[in-house]
Every structure is written in structure tokens, then in C-alpha cells.
Enzyme design. Structure first.
Site, short mmCIF file in Angstrom:
data_model
loop_
_atom_site.label_atom_id
_atom_site.label_comp_id
_atom_site.label_asym_id
_atom_site.label_seq_id
_atom_site.Cartn_x
_atom_site.Cartn_y
_atom_site.Cartn_z
N ARG A 38 0.71 -1.12 -0.03
CA ARG A 38 -0.03 0.05 0.05
C ARG A 38 0.93 1.11 0.17
O ARG A 38 1.54 1.67 0.78
CB ARG A 38 -0.83 -0.16 1.17
CG ARG A 38 -1.94 1.23 1.20
CD ARG A 38 -3.00 0.98 2.44
NE ARG A 38 -3.99 1.98 2.54
CZ ARG A 38 -3.77 2.94 2.93
NH1 ARG A 38 -2.60 3.46 3.90
NH2 ARG A 38 -4.81 4.12 3.10
N SER A 107 -12.49 -2.55 0.32
CA SER A 107 -12.83 -1.94 1.82
C SER A 107 -14.21 -1.63 1.66
O SER A 107 -14.78 -0.95 0.96
CB SER A 107 -11.85 -0.52 1.87
OG SER A 107 -10.41 -0.94 1.74
N LYS A 136 -4.55 5.86 7.89
CA LYS A 136 -5.28 6.16 6.63
C LYS A 136 -5.74 7.54 6.68
O LYS A 136 -6.54 7.79 7.80
CB LYS A 136 -6.24 4.95 6.58
CG LYS A 136 -7.14 5.10 5.16
CD LYS A 136 -8.27 4.18 5.34
CE LYS A 136 -8.92 4.00 3.94
NZ LYS A 136 -9.85 2.91 3.59
#
Ligand code: 3NM
Length: 213
Positions: A38, A107, A136
Site C-alpha cells: 500500500r 474496503s 489512513k
């Protein structure tokens, strides 16, 4: 079908001075059985370089590699799949590009999103953030463990709990019914990455055993 217990996502901001390959290899040694790259900042070439390195590493240990967001990079390195957020390319379009055999994870932060992901052919969903998280940007409010219960009642594809999950609060997540756990900061930011993964797995396995007893 993809299945796993402990999902580790990269987060280099949590291990400055420690090499990405070493960190992720330690997670694999600790039993993490799926890895996600990520990378929200680097250039395409930088992300590609990391993806290539992680592809080589995960091949060596026979662990699936998922690439967040960058479908082109996932295809270029022959990753096992991609993970998409609610603002990324829609599932249907992503499936056309990546083909039927790759894993697509989505997600989700509400039961409506979970239903849509399942209907659209996602292979697994992320369920979170269970707790507050700083890992995040633009994260929604915590969905709490009640969202896990909703998903369990309705959704049949695998789901993984994510968001603020630590060794000290994972039992609550497992007690709510999750059987797969995902973490960034608690794992990659740990002084003892392998030991942290092992501790997570002891808890996950213990919870599974008591559920089957
Ligand atoms: N996705 P940490 S929460 C990448 O709820 C990500 O979809 C989330 O990091 C979601 O384990 C999250 O450090 C961050 O809290 C997880």
C-alpha cells in the site's frame, strides 16, 4: 478461494530506518499469510520497484501478494490480486482489466458497501475501521465491532477486520466473530515484528478453537 488469517499491509512511515524487505520478511516469518503493498505517495516507478521486490519475496514463501489501487502495477509484476477502496476504480471495471482469476479485495465501511462488493464478485472485503486509526487519510469514523456482526449475519465471502487493531484489543474483534485480522502499525511498527505476528496468530487460533469446541 483466497483464505488467510493474518494480513500485513506495508506502512513505511512506521519503520523509518528499517528496510521494507526485511520488515515484510519478518512478518512472513511470524506467520503473516498475505501481504499488501500500500503505497499512496511514490511515483509509479518507485511503487513498481517495491512491488517487484515484494513479488520476489512472497514467491519465495508462497504467500499471496496484493497491490493496493495500482492495477497496472499488479499486472506488471503478476501479483495475486488488488485491493480497492470505495473511491478507486469500480469493481466491475477492475475485474474487466485484471481478469477472472485474480483476487479483488474491497474496503467496506457499511453493510450496503459490503453487499455491493459481494454482489459485484469481490473475493474478500475489508471491514473497518473497527477502532480509530492514524494509518489512513480521510478515514471514516470507527464502525466498531457491531459492523462485524452485521457482516457475519449476511455476507458469505471472506472478510478481514481492519483499523486500529492491536494485540491489546484484538480479542474483542475475535470475540465479535472475525477470523481474519489485518494490521499496519501494530505489525510493521513493532520492535519485534515476527513476535507480534506470532502473538496475533496465537490469539486468532485460540479463538477459532473455542468457536469450534
Ligand atoms: N483501511 P492500522 S483502516 C488501510 O477501514 C486501512 O478500510 C482501513 O492501519 C479501512 O492497523 C486502515 O495501523 C488502516 O490501524 C489500518
Amino acid at each position: 478461494m483466497v483464505d488467510f488469517k493474518l494480513y500485513t499491509i506495508t506502512g513505511e512511515q512506521f519503520h523509518e530506518g528499517r528496510d521494507l524487505k526485511h520488515v515484510m520478511e519478518e512478518a512472513i516469518h511470524g506467520g503473516s499469510d498475505i501481504i499488501q503493498l500500500r503505497e499512496k505517495k511514490g511515483s509509479k516507478r518507485e511503487v513498481l520497484k517495491k512491488a517487484r521486490m515484494l513479488r520476489e519475496l512472497t514467491k519465495k514463501y508462497n504467500v499471496p501478494l496484493i497491490v493496493n489501487d495500482h492495477i497496472d502495477i499488479a499486472l506488471a509484476v503478476d501479483a495475486d490480486g488488488i485491493h480497492l477502496g470505495q473511491d478507486d476504480l469500480p469493481l466491475e471495471e477492475a475485474r474487466k482489466i485484471i481478469g477472472p482469476n485474480k483476487i479483488i479485495g474491497i474496503s467496506t465501511h457499511s453493510i450496503e458497501e459490503a453487499r455491493e462488493a459481494e454482489k459485484g464478485g469481490a473475493d474478500y472485503i475489508g471491514v473497518g475501521p473497527i477502532f480509530p486509526t492514524n494509518s489512513k487519510d480521510d478515514v471514516v469514523d470507527p464502525v466498531t465491532t457491531s459492523y462485524i456482526k452485521e457482516v457475519m449475519n449476511e455476507i458469505t465471502i471472506p472478510f478481514v477486520a481492519i483499523g486500529g487493531i492491536k494485540l491489546h484489543n484484538v480479542d474483542e474483534v475475535l470475540e465479535a466473530g472475525a477470523t481474519r485480522i489485518c494490521a499496519i502499525s501494530e505489525i510493521v511498527g513493532s520492535e519485534d515484528i515476527k513476535g507480534t505476528c506470532e502473538e496475533f496468530l496465537v490469539k486468532i487460533n485460540r479463538s477459532k478453537e473455542s468457536a469450534n469446541a
